[in-house]
Design a protein around this motif. Sequence first.
Motif, PDB file in Angstrom:
ATOM      1  N   THR A   5       0.843  -1.189   0.000  1.00 44.31           N
ATOM      2  CA  THR A   5       0.000   0.000   0.000  1.00 44.31           C
ATOM      3  C   THR A   5       0.881   1.243   0.000  1.00 44.31           C
ATOM      4  O   THR A   5       2.078   1.176   0.314  1.00 44.31           O
ATOM      5  N   THR A   6       0.294   2.372  -0.326  1.00 44.25           N
ATOM      6  CA  THR A   6       1.007   3.645  -0.271  1.00 44.25           C
ATOM      7  C   THR A   6       1.554   3.881   1.132  1.00 44.25           C
ATOM      8  O   THR A   6       2.711   4.277   1.297  1.00 44.25           O
ATOM      9  N   ALA A   7       0.742   3.614   2.144  1.00 43.95           N
ATOM     10  CA  ALA A   7       1.184   3.816   3.529  1.00 43.95           C
ATOM     11  C   ALA A   7       2.392   2.941   3.863  1.00 43.95           C
ATOM     12  O   ALA A   7       3.330   3.397   4.523  1.00 43.95           O
ATOM     13  N   GLU A   8       2.396   1.694   3.402  1.00 42.77           N
ATOM     14  CA  GLU A   8       3.534   0.804   3.662  1.00 42.77           C
ATOM     15  C   GLU A   8       4.795   1.300   2.968  1.00 42.77           C
ATOM     16  O   GLU A   8       5.885   1.282   3.559  1.00 42.77           O
ATOM     17  N   VAL A   9       4.667   1.761   1.729  1.00 36.87           N
ATOM     18  CA  VAL A   9       5.826   2.271   0.993  1.00 36.87           C
ATOM     19  C   VAL A   9       6.406   3.497   1.697  1.00 36.87           C
ATOM     20  O   VAL A   9       7.617   3.588   1.908  1.00 36.87           O
ATOM     21  N   ILE A  10       5.539   4.418   2.079  1.00 37.97           N
ATOM     22  CA  ILE A  10       6.005   5.647   2.728  1.00 37.97           C
ATOM     23  C   ILE A  10       6.615   5.347   4.091  1.00 37.97           C
ATOM     24  O   ILE A  10       7.634   5.934   4.474  1.00 37.97           O
ATOM     25  N   ASP A  11       6.036   4.422   4.828  1.00 36.49           N
ATOM     26  CA  ASP A  11       6.600   4.032   6.124  1.00 36.49           C
ATOM     27  C   ASP A  11       8.011   3.460   5.948  1.00 36.49           C
ATOM     28  O   ASP A  11       8.935   3.839   6.667  1.00 36.49           O
ATOM     29  N   ARG A  12       8.200   2.589   4.987  1.00 37.16           N
ATOM     30  CA  ARG A  12       9.527   2.019   4.728  1.00 37.16           C
ATOM     31  C   ARG A  12      10.497   3.093   4.235  1.00 37.16           C
ATOM     32  O   ARG A  12      11.669   3.106   4.634  1.00 37.16           O
ATOM     33  N   PHE A  13      10.029   3.980   3.354  1.00 38.79           N
ATOM     34  CA  PHE A  13      10.852   5.073   2.854  1.00 38.79           C
ATOM     35  C   PHE A  13      11.366   5.926   4.019  1.00 38.79           C
ATOM     36  O   PHE A  13      12.565   6.184   4.136  1.00 38.79           O
ATOM     37  N   ASN A  14      10.467   6.352   4.885  1.00 38.06           N
ATOM     38  CA  ASN A  14      10.866   7.173   6.036  1.00 38.06           C
ATOM     39  C   ASN A  14      11.812   6.422   6.962  1.00 38.06           C
ATOM     40  O   ASN A  14      12.782   6.988   7.465  1.00 38.06           O
ATOM     41  N   ARG A  15      11.534   5.146   7.193  1.00 42.62           N
ATOM     42  CA  ARG A  15      12.382   4.335   8.078  1.00 42.62           C
ATOM     43  C   ARG A  15      13.819   4.283   7.557  1.00 42.62           C
ATOM     44  O   ARG A  15      14.781   4.304   8.338  1.00 42.62           O
ATOM     45  N   ALA A  16      13.991   4.227   6.244  1.00 40.10           N
ATOM     46  CA  ALA A  16      15.342   4.182   5.672  1.00 40.10           C
ATOM     47  C   ALA A  16      16.172   5.384   6.100  1.00 40.10           C
ATOM     48  O   ALA A  16      17.364   5.249   6.395  1.00 40.10           O
ATOM     49  N   PHE A  17      15.540   6.560   6.169  1.00 37.33           N
ATOM     50  CA  PHE A  17      16.254   7.781   6.543  1.00 37.33           C
ATOM     51  C   PHE A  17      16.389   7.937   8.047  1.00 37.33           C
ATOM     52  O   PHE A  17      17.442   8.334   8.546  1.00 37.33           O
ATOM     53  N   VAL A  18      15.353   7.625   8.785  1.00 39.76           N
ATOM     54  CA  VAL A  18      15.384   7.761  10.247  1.00 39.76           C
ATOM     55  C   VAL A  18      16.442   6.842  10.851  1.00 39.76           C
ATOM     56  O   VAL A  18      17.187   7.237  11.750  1.00 39.76           O
ATOM     57  N   HIS A  19      16.523   5.608  10.345  1.00 38.45           N
ATOM     58  CA  HIS A  19      17.434   4.613  10.915  1.00 38.45           C
ATOM     59  C   HIS A  19      18.713   4.429  10.096  1.00 38.45           C
ATOM     60  O   HIS A  19      19.496   3.517  10.376  1.00 38.45           O
ATOM     61  N   HIS A  20      18.926   5.288   9.113  1.00 41.36           N
ATOM     62  CA  HIS A  20      20.127   5.229   8.264  1.00 41.36           C
ATOM     63  C   HIS A  20      20.307   3.827   7.679  1.00 41.36           C
ATOM     64  O   HIS A  20      21.367   3.217   7.803  1.00 41.36           O
ATOM     65  N   GLU A  21      19.258   3.350   7.008  1.00 39.47           N
ATOM     66  CA  GLU A  21      19.264   2.026   6.391  1.00 39.47           C
ATOM     67  C   GLU A  21      19.007   2.156   4.880  1.00 39.47           C
ATOM     68  O   GLU A  21      17.900   1.892   4.404  1.00 39.47           O
ATOM     69  N   PRO A  22      20.007   2.569   4.109  1.00 38.14           N
ATOM     70  CA  PRO A  22      19.786   2.794   2.680  1.00 38.14           C
ATOM     71  C   PRO A  22      19.323   1.554   1.915  1.00 38.14           C
ATOM     72  O   PRO A  22      18.621   1.668   0.911  1.00 38.14           O
ATOM     73  N   ASP A  23      19.669   0.352   2.383  1.00 34.83           N
ATOM     74  CA  ASP A  23      19.252  -0.868   1.693  1.00 34.83           C
ATOM     75  C   ASP A  23      17.737  -1.026   1.654  1.00 34.83           C
ATOM     76  O   ASP A  23      17.205  -1.696   0.762  1.00 34.83           O
ATOM     77  N   VAL A  24      17.034  -0.421   2.597  1.00 32.52           N
ATOM     78  CA  VAL A  24      15.568  -0.497   2.633  1.00 32.52           C
ATOM     79  C   VAL A  24      14.967   0.119   1.376  1.00 32.52           C
ATOM     80  O   VAL A  24      13.879  -0.263   0.939  1.00 32.52           O
ATOM     81  N   LEU A  25      15.672   1.048   0.755  1.00 29.21           N
ATOM     82  CA  LEU A  25      15.162   1.765  -0.412  1.00 29.21           C
ATOM     83  C   LEU A  25      15.184   0.936  -1.700  1.00 29.21           C
ATOM     84  O   LEU A  25      14.463   1.235  -2.641  1.00 29.21           O
TER      85      LEU A  25
END
Length: 129
Positions: A5-25
């Motif tokens: 879902t859009t919400a799931e994509v945006i949640d994962r996108f934000n998590r990549a930056f908050v937790h410094h996890e570029p592989d999530v992208l």
Amino acid sequence: MSHRTTAEVIDRFNRAFVHHEPDVLDDLIGDDCVMEAIQPAPDGARYEGREACLAFWRALAGDRTRQFQPEDVVVLGDRATIRWRYRFGDGPADSVRGVNLMHIRDGLIVEALGYSKTGAELIEVEPHA
């Protein structure tokens, strides 16, 4: 690939930056993605294609000297608005606030337009009496 879902994509996108996890992208960006960065003024740099957008975002997410903080996220259908603060130092003036307007298609980011408040005063505005 499962449909997100859009919400799931945006949640994962934000998590990549908050937790410094570029592989999530890696599996969030569409082949035809277009991204406009907040700088340089007035229009921001434009990145076209999955590889260009992914390279920009991976570098940003991997930078542990800076901190991205989502302040508010609104999801409506295939669109999302992310209001955020980006900290680049420890002082009270070492941050900028902004917003990203996101478009998701088939569980992938296909458009991301970034806008921010500027640190420099460009126009002096007189308050209304």
